[in-house]
Scaffold this active site. Structure first.
Site, short mmCIF file in Angstrom:
data_model
loop_
_atom_site.label_atom_id
_atom_site.label_comp_id
_atom_site.label_asym_id
_atom_site.label_seq_id
_atom_site.Cartn_x
_atom_site.Cartn_y
_atom_site.Cartn_z
N CYS A 77 0.87 -1.18 0.00
CA CYS A 77 0.00 0.00 0.00
C CYS A 77 0.90 1.22 0.00
CB CYS A 77 -0.87 -0.02 1.25
SG CYS A 77 -1.88 1.46 1.46
N CYS A 191 -0.71 3.35 -6.58
CA CYS A 191 -1.67 2.79 -5.64
C CYS A 191 -1.86 1.35 -6.11
CB CYS A 191 -3.00 3.55 -5.70
SG CYS A 191 -4.33 2.73 -4.78
N1 DGL Z 1 -3.92 0.39 -2.07
C1 DGL Z 1 -3.61 1.61 -1.42
C2 DGL Z 1 -2.35 2.25 -2.00
O1 DGL Z 1 -1.52 1.58 -2.60
C3 DGL Z 1 -4.61 2.68 -1.16
C4 DGL Z 1 -6.03 2.67 -1.29
C5 DGL Z 1 -6.74 3.40 -0.16
O2 DGL Z 1 -6.96 2.74 0.85
O3 DGL Z 1 -7.04 4.60 -0.30
O4 DGL Z 1 -2.15 3.41 -1.84
#
Ligand code: DGL
Length: 264
Positions: A77, A191
């Site tokens: 993330c 993301c």
């Molecule tokens: N998957 C997450 C990232 O790589 C973010 C998504 C979220 O929870 O806003 O930033």
């Protein structure tokens, strides 16, 4: 780090975006015991204040380490990694691999020397991201694009509720900058949710670009730290822990098979 037989690797995200990273790790270490932890009770992380997010990530990861005793933790993330990696490394002794915007490879491969970084509004606003640009984007223009909705649209896609083309097109439109005769030719997917939509992004792009998904590089880093897959170990079932306490629906469990999940 010594080679551990069938290591336990914890892959963490706010929701289902980390499955794009999980897929590459499962390919690189099919013998590993993979645990996928999603803080779905607090999704989306892009909407949380920095103070709240650091506290939340430390708590969820602390609980997961206690419960699963991993050999390595992958923070799949960007929104969490660009803020909390330092605190996580200071607090826990287990090694961490983070996911941060792939600005260096994007700038190195861009022909037009104009790239866009598409992430949550939190990620593109972070000092961590700006520091990567200062260090690695010399001679390359970088357009930062924060999306409020794309992670949620990606979750809908994976859950069998595909969003309309117009919704996706509106979120990615600011990446497509034409500056004189120089236009963006590379978009960093900053993301982990966004590669879930890769085909939809391609279809809705005003012109073709290279989309940079950091997942293969993260899997290579995992192999650097833990060593290559050990022969003689069959595929191991995936554990999936959701902070909401829910179980994945049958439809979701089926969709996750394409990402290498072998749910019990
Ligand atoms: N998957 C997450 C990232 O790589 C973010 C998504 C979220 O929870 O806003 O930033």
């Amino acid at each position: 780090m010594p080679q551990t037989a069938s290591p336990i690797i914890l892959v963490f995200d706010s929701g289902l975006g980390g499955v794009t990273v999980y897929r590459e790790i499962a390919r690189a270490r099919p013998d590993a015991r993979l645990v996928y932890v999603a803080d779905d009770a607090a999704f989306p992380y892009g909407a949380l204040s920095e103070d709240k997010l650091v506290g939340r990530v430390l708590k969820v990861i602390g609980d997961a380490i206690e419960r699963c005793r991993p050999d390595l933790v992958v923070i799949a993330c960007n929104t969490a990694s660009t803020l909390a990696l330092g605190d996580l490394r200071a607090r826990f002794s287990v090694p961490f691999v983070g996911t941060v915007p792939a600005i260096k490879p994007a700038c190195a491969q861009s022909q037009s020397k104009h790239v866009a970084v598409l992430g949550t509004q939190a990620t593109v606003g972070r000092e961590y991201t700006r520091a990567l640009i200062r260090e690695f984007a010399v001679g390359c223009k970088v357009t930062l694009v924060g999306s409020a909705r794309l992670a949620t649209l990606a979750e809908a896609e994976l859950n069998g509720r595909p969003p309309a083309d117009e919704e996706i097109a509106a979120e990615i439109a600011p990446c497509f900058v034409l500056d004189g005769n120089r236009r963006v030719d590379t978009v960093v997917l900053a993301c982990t949710h966004y590669p879930l939509l890769l085909q939809r992004l391609r279809v809705n792009a005003p012109w073709p670009v290279d989309w940079i998904d950091p997942a293969p590089a993260i899997a290579r880093r995992v192999v650097d730290l833990l060593g290559p897959s050990l022969p003689g170990h069959g595929a191991v079932p995936t554990r999936m822990l959701l902070t909401s306490g829910q179980q994945p629906s049958i439809a979701l469990a089926t969709a996750l098979k394409a990402y290498g999940f072998n749910l019990l």
